[in-house]
Design an enzyme around this catalytic site. Structure first.
Site, PDB file in Angstrom:
ATOM      1  N   SER A  29       1.132  -1.030   0.016  1.00  0.00           N
ATOM      2  CA  SER A  29       0.082   0.163  -0.330  1.00  0.00           C
ATOM      3  C   SER A  29       0.774   1.089   0.045  1.00  0.00           C
ATOM      4  O   SER A  29       0.641   2.603   0.213  1.00  0.00           O
ATOM      5  CB  SER A  29      -1.451  -0.064   1.293  1.00  0.00           C
ATOM      6  OG  SER A  29      -0.274   0.270   2.793  1.00  0.00           O
ATOM      7  N   ASN A 116      -1.721  -2.355  13.293  1.00  0.00           N
ATOM      8  CA  ASN A 116      -3.874  -2.322  12.816  1.00  0.00           C
ATOM      9  C   ASN A 116      -3.911  -0.942  13.956  1.00  0.00           C
ATOM     10  O   ASN A 116      -4.319  -0.349  13.482  1.00  0.00           O
ATOM     11  CB  ASN A 116      -3.719  -3.629  13.711  1.00  0.00           C
ATOM     12  CG  ASN A 116      -3.635  -4.981  12.505  1.00  0.00           C
ATOM     13  OD1 ASN A 116      -3.425  -4.321  11.444  1.00  0.00           O
ATOM     14  ND2 ASN A 116      -4.008  -6.014  13.417  1.00  0.00           N
ATOM     15  N   THR A 161     -39.274  27.553  -9.432  1.00  0.00           N
ATOM     16  CA  THR A 161     -39.787  25.998  -9.244  1.00  0.00           C
ATOM     17  C   THR A 161     -40.014  24.967 -10.036  1.00  0.00           C
ATOM     18  O   THR A 161     -41.103  26.148 -11.190  1.00  0.00           O
ATOM     19  CB  THR A 161     -41.402  26.015  -8.336  1.00  0.00           C
ATOM     20  OG1 THR A 161     -42.373  26.535  -8.861  1.00  0.00           O
ATOM     21  CG2 THR A 161     -41.217  26.762  -6.760  1.00  0.00           C
ATOM     22  N   HIS A 162     -39.681  23.965 -10.747  1.00  0.00           N
ATOM     23  CA  HIS A 162     -39.601  23.268 -11.581  1.00  0.00           C
ATOM     24  C   HIS A 162     -38.996  23.484 -12.626  1.00  0.00           C
ATOM     25  O   HIS A 162     -39.358  23.681 -13.962  1.00  0.00           O
ATOM     26  CB  HIS A 162     -40.983  23.109 -12.295  1.00  0.00           C
ATOM     27  CG  HIS A 162     -42.157  22.574 -10.963  1.00  0.00           C
ATOM     28  ND1 HIS A 162     -42.289  21.009 -10.786  1.00  0.00           N
ATOM     29  CD2 HIS A 162     -42.707  23.824 -10.215  1.00  0.00           C
ATOM     30  CE1 HIS A 162     -43.732  21.289  -9.988  1.00  0.00           C
ATOM     31  NE2 HIS A 162     -43.459  22.529  -9.406  1.00  0.00           N
ATOM     32  N   SER A 283     -13.164  26.629 -26.907  1.00  0.00           N
ATOM     33  CA  SER A 283     -13.687  25.390 -27.400  1.00  0.00           C
ATOM     34  C   SER A 283     -12.526  26.047 -28.750  1.00  0.00           C
ATOM     35  O   SER A 283     -11.831  26.209 -29.477  1.00  0.00           O
ATOM     36  CB  SER A 283     -14.927  25.211 -27.931  1.00  0.00           C
ATOM     37  OG  SER A 283     -14.888  25.029 -29.421  1.00  0.00           O
ATOM     38  N   LYS A 289     -17.235  30.015 -28.140  1.00  0.00           N
ATOM     39  CA  LYS A 289     -17.062  29.377 -27.021  1.00  0.00           C
ATOM     40  C   LYS A 289     -16.488  29.671 -25.570  1.00  0.00           C
ATOM     41  O   LYS A 289     -15.353  30.077 -25.781  1.00  0.00           O
ATOM     42  CB  LYS A 289     -17.448  28.040 -26.608  1.00  0.00           C
ATOM     43  CG  LYS A 289     -18.360  27.633 -28.296  1.00  0.00           C
ATOM     44  CD  LYS A 289     -20.053  27.428 -27.646  1.00  0.00           C
ATOM     45  CE  LYS A 289     -20.182  25.709 -26.556  1.00  0.00           C
ATOM     46  NZ  LYS A 289     -20.966  24.966 -26.312  1.00  0.00           N
ATOM     47  N   ASN A 291     -16.659  28.404 -22.071  1.00  0.00           N
ATOM     48  CA  ASN A 291     -17.662  26.868 -21.222  1.00  0.00           C
ATOM     49  C   ASN A 291     -17.233  27.730 -19.808  1.00  0.00           C
ATOM     50  O   ASN A 291     -16.261  27.398 -19.559  1.00  0.00           O
ATOM     51  CB  ASN A 291     -17.718  25.648 -22.094  1.00  0.00           C
ATOM     52  CG  ASN A 291     -17.804  25.533 -23.480  1.00  0.00           C
ATOM     53  OD1 ASN A 291     -18.720  25.734 -23.838  1.00  0.00           O
ATOM     54  ND2 ASN A 291     -16.470  24.879 -23.681  1.00  0.00           N
ATOM     55  N   GLU A 296     -18.649  22.520 -14.301  1.00  0.00           N
ATOM     56  CA  GLU A 296     -18.893  21.906 -14.116  1.00  0.00           C
ATOM     57  C   GLU A 296     -17.971  20.302 -14.185  1.00  0.00           C
ATOM     58  O   GLU A 296     -18.664  19.490 -13.765  1.00  0.00           O
ATOM     59  CB  GLU A 296     -18.718  21.858 -16.120  1.00  0.00           C
ATOM     60  CG  GLU A 296     -19.894  22.436 -16.737  1.00  0.00           C
ATOM     61  CD  GLU A 296     -20.078  22.401 -18.750  1.00  0.00           C
ATOM     62  OE1 GLU A 296     -20.306  21.597 -19.115  1.00  0.00           O
ATOM     63  OE2 GLU A 296     -19.183  23.353 -18.604  1.00  0.00           O
ATOM     64  N   TYR A 323      -9.269  -6.044  13.218  1.00  0.00           N
ATOM     65  CA  TYR A 323      -8.950  -6.114  12.013  1.00  0.00           C
ATOM     66  C   TYR A 323      -8.353  -6.692  10.431  1.00  0.00           C
ATOM     67  O   TYR A 323      -8.418  -8.005  10.973  1.00  0.00           O
ATOM     68  CB  TYR A 323      -7.127  -5.371  12.331  1.00  0.00           C
ATOM     69  CG  TYR A 323      -6.870  -5.172  10.632  1.00  0.00           C
ATOM     70  CD1 TYR A 323      -6.598  -3.625  10.377  1.00  0.00           C
ATOM     71  CD2 TYR A 323      -6.151  -5.707  10.036  1.00  0.00           C
ATOM     72  CE1 TYR A 323      -5.857  -3.180   9.231  1.00  0.00           C
ATOM     73  CE2 TYR A 323      -5.428  -5.856   9.163  1.00  0.00           C
ATOM     74  CZ  TYR A 323      -5.619  -4.522   8.282  1.00  0.00           C
ATOM     75  OH  TYR A 323      -5.233  -3.632   7.232  1.00  0.00           O
ATOM     76  N   GLN A 328      -7.056  -2.158   4.623  1.00  0.00           N
ATOM     77  CA  GLN A 328      -6.204  -1.225   3.480  1.00  0.00           C
ATOM     78  C   GLN A 328      -7.358  -0.259   2.125  1.00  0.00           C
ATOM     79  O   GLN A 328      -5.954   0.512   1.740  1.00  0.00           O
ATOM     80  CB  GLN A 328      -5.371  -2.520   3.036  1.00  0.00           C
ATOM     81  CG  GLN A 328      -3.762  -1.468   2.188  1.00  0.00           C
ATOM     82  CD  GLN A 328      -2.858  -2.692   2.089  1.00  0.00           C
ATOM     83  OE1 GLN A 328      -2.182  -2.919   2.605  1.00  0.00           O
ATOM     84  NE2 GLN A 328      -2.572  -2.755   0.740  1.00  0.00           N
ATOM     85  N   LYS A 331      -8.117   3.752   1.948  1.00  0.00           N
ATOM     86  CA  LYS A 331      -7.409   4.785   2.048  1.00  0.00           C
ATOM     87  C   LYS A 331      -7.286   5.723   0.469  1.00  0.00           C
ATOM     88  O   LYS A 331      -7.754   7.316   0.328  1.00  0.00           O
ATOM     89  CB  LYS A 331      -5.613   5.005   2.008  1.00  0.00           C
ATOM     90  CG  LYS A 331      -5.692   4.394   3.322  1.00  0.00           C
ATOM     91  CD  LYS A 331      -3.919   3.726   3.473  1.00  0.00           C
ATOM     92  CE  LYS A 331      -4.422   2.621   4.828  1.00  0.00           C
ATOM     93  NZ  LYS A 331      -4.995   1.926   4.409  1.00  0.00           N
TER      94      LYS A 331
HETATM   95  N1  ARG Z   1      -1.000  -1.890   5.207  1.00  0.00           N
HETATM   96  C1  ARG Z   1      -2.476  -2.105   6.070  1.00  0.00           C
HETATM   97  C2  ARG Z   1      -3.510  -1.171   6.459  1.00  0.00           C
HETATM   98  O1  ARG Z   1      -3.458  -0.279   4.605  1.00  0.00           O
HETATM   99  C3  ARG Z   1      -1.774  -1.246   7.606  1.00  0.00           C
HETATM  100  C4  ARG Z   1      -1.543  -2.690   8.725  1.00  0.00           C
HETATM  101  C5  ARG Z   1      -1.504  -3.681   8.050  1.00  0.00           C
HETATM  102  N2  ARG Z   1      -2.073  -4.533   9.139  1.00  0.00           N
HETATM  103  C6  ARG Z   1      -1.391  -6.504   8.743  1.00  0.00           C
HETATM  104  N3  ARG Z   1      -1.841  -6.992   9.753  1.00  0.00           N
HETATM  105  N4  ARG Z   1      -1.334  -6.993   7.836  1.00  0.00           N
HETATM  106  O2  ARG Z   1      -4.335  -1.493   6.779  1.00  0.00           O
END
Ligand code: ARG
Length: 469
Positions: A29, A116, A161-162, A283, A289, A291, A296, A323, A328, A331
């Site tokens: 990660s 964790n 309205t509408h 454009s 144009k 825009n 948007e 956990y 993971q 994120k």
């Molecule tokens: N990279 C992990 C996460 O984002 C960190 C925690 C990992 N813990 C584990 N026991 N594998 O959640």
């Protein structure tokens, strides 16, 4: 990002073969969680200080850990830190570098904690900081809306309205409607922040730890409101991130509605406002144009954040305690929701003060749409006609207006009197756009007096909230 360092040094004691290269990349990660580095280091500094306080680390060990972590912070910020996919995530990258820098003391940092509780702590620290920034941006946007409302407390426009002309309102009143939506978004985020600001650190992997840790101390160092009360829950649930995404989705939904109106208002058919060129693009094929790209895009980006909310809800829904690696996946949606909300708020906060309403065009649109028909109906009610009957009378007058291409206010007294003999000379004040908005003079109404009253209230709230930030 290199993958030269083996993660094995961190956990491979019980393994008989090394991780498959694809699996290593698949499970890593660090490519996205490295943005948590500052909070990871902040959490580790607090943890190290606590370990010293309870006698697990010596003063020398703690000091060398703190030095090492500060060096790492600098390395990351000046771009010299080398991230390794083999070290899986931000936590192990930093810890491994710490041991490289300071030797065995670095290996003691992880005493009494787990990734964790570490990752849950990092995300909460990150979110707390981001929410604070977002709250500031909401206030900056609201400041612009209040300014516009003040400047245009008596600028007439048609209310819809509408998407059909309904009744005349003031542009200031319209700006304050957006302001109200954002006040609720603000409150939702403040409320969400309370639940973000709870410290998981000390929950360790899931059950707590056998070391004599002092959670109140780490909590104080990290500025959390309190330590979490259940270790299983603390390492596992991401409801606070889901809640944030829900608040973000609603805020963006509001910005998307505002965007939609800005887009409509800039069209040649409406021509209510001018958006400065710096918020628009042209454009490549149609030279005429201009825009409204920024609104948007905000409207479009709202879809992403709605999607992130669903991603996180779905991520969480089947997870047994405690956990799971699934988490993971929290994120990227969360980070993107934060980035998208921040970007959209910034765009709006910059754009709103630059909007220039075209008073004549808006007034004309209100007149053309029979916007004061309700005022005529209310006038007849005041003269003793039941509302349903007066509604009918005015409907006929409007039909006559359509047939003869004239607004109610453009008809002569004689013409108006063919619909009701209760209509007298004083009708013309009632049918005038200004008379119509002035008459809606109660809390929440569109009259300039009320708009200015709400502006004053909004300004006071803004000043108070700015002091708290
Ligand atoms: N990279 C992990 C996460 O984002 C960190 C925690 C990992 N813990 C584990 N026991 N594998 O959640």
């Amino acid at each position: 990002m290199g993958n030269d360092n083996s993660s094995s040094t961190m956990w491979n004691g019980r393994f008989t073969e090394s991780t498959d290269a694809f699996v290593q990349a698949f499970t890593a990660s660090v490519n996205f969680d490295n943005r948590l580095y500052r909070y990871d280091i902040e959490g580790s500094i607090a943890h190290a200080k606590m370990l010293k306080k309870v006698g697990i680390l010596t003063k020398a060990e703690r000091d060398s850990i703190l030095d090492g972590l500060n060096t790492i912070l600098q390395e990351i910020e000046d771009g010299s830190f080398s991230w390794s996919v083999a070290l899986e995530d931000v936590h192990m990258n930093i810890e491994s570098r710490l041991t490289q820098l300071i030797g065995d003391a670095g290996k003691k940092l992880h005493t009494g904690r787990s990734r964790n509780d570490q990752v849950a702590t990092d995300i909460r620290l990150y979110m707390r900081a981001e929410i604070d920034f977002i709250l500031e941006e909401i206030l900056r946007l609201q400041e612009g809306l209040i300014e516009q409302a003040k400047k245009h407390a008596d600028t007439i426009m048609p209310g819809f309205t509408h998407l059909q002309v309904a009744q005349p309102i003031t542009f200031g009143h319209h700006m304050l409607a957006w302001h109200e939506m954002l006040s609720r978004d603000y409150e939702r985020l403040v409320d969400c922040r309370k639940r973000v600001n709870v410290m998981p650190l000390g929950s360790a992997a899931l059950a707590g730890t056998t070391y004599p840790i002092d959670r109140d101390y780490t909590c104080e160092l990290l500025g959390f409101e309190r330590p979490s009360y259940n270790s299983l829950d603390a390492v596992s649930d991401r409801d606070f991130a889901i809640e944030f995404c829900a608040a973000a989705a609603l805020t963006l939904t509001h910005l998307s509605r505002c965007s939609e109106e800005l887009i409509i208002w800039t069209s040649a058919q409406f021509d209510f406002i001018d958006l400065p060129d710096r918020f628009c693009t042209g454009s490549s094929i149609m030279p005429q144009k201009k825009n409204p790209d920024v609104p948007e895009l905000v409207r479009g980006k709202t879809g992403r954040v709605n999607g992130h909310l669903i991603s996180l809800l779905t991520l969480m829904k089947s997870q047994p305690l405690a956990y799971n690696k699934d988490n993971q996946e929290d994120k990227e949606p969360l980070f993107d929701a934060v980035d998208t909300l921040k970007g959209s708020l910034r765009a709006f906060a910059d754009m709103i003060p630059a909007i220039d309403p075209k008073k004549e065009a808006m007034r004309k649109a209100a007149i053309q749409g029979f916007a004061t028909a309700t005022d005529l109906a209310d006038y007849l009610v005041r003269k003793g006609i039941p509302f349903r009957d007066s509604h009918e009378v005015v409907g006929k007058a409007v039909r006559f207006g359509i047939q003869n291409s004239m607004d109610l206010s453009e008809m002569s007294l004689q013409q108006l009197q063919q619909f009701s003999d209760k209509i007298e000379e004083d009708i013309f004040d009632v049918l005038a756009l200004d008379g119509s908005v002035n008459a809606r003079n109660h809390t929440g109404g569109t009259s300039p007096t009320q708009v200015l009253r709400q502006v004053a209230i909004a300004q006071q709230r803004l000043e108070e909230l700015k002091k708290q930030l």
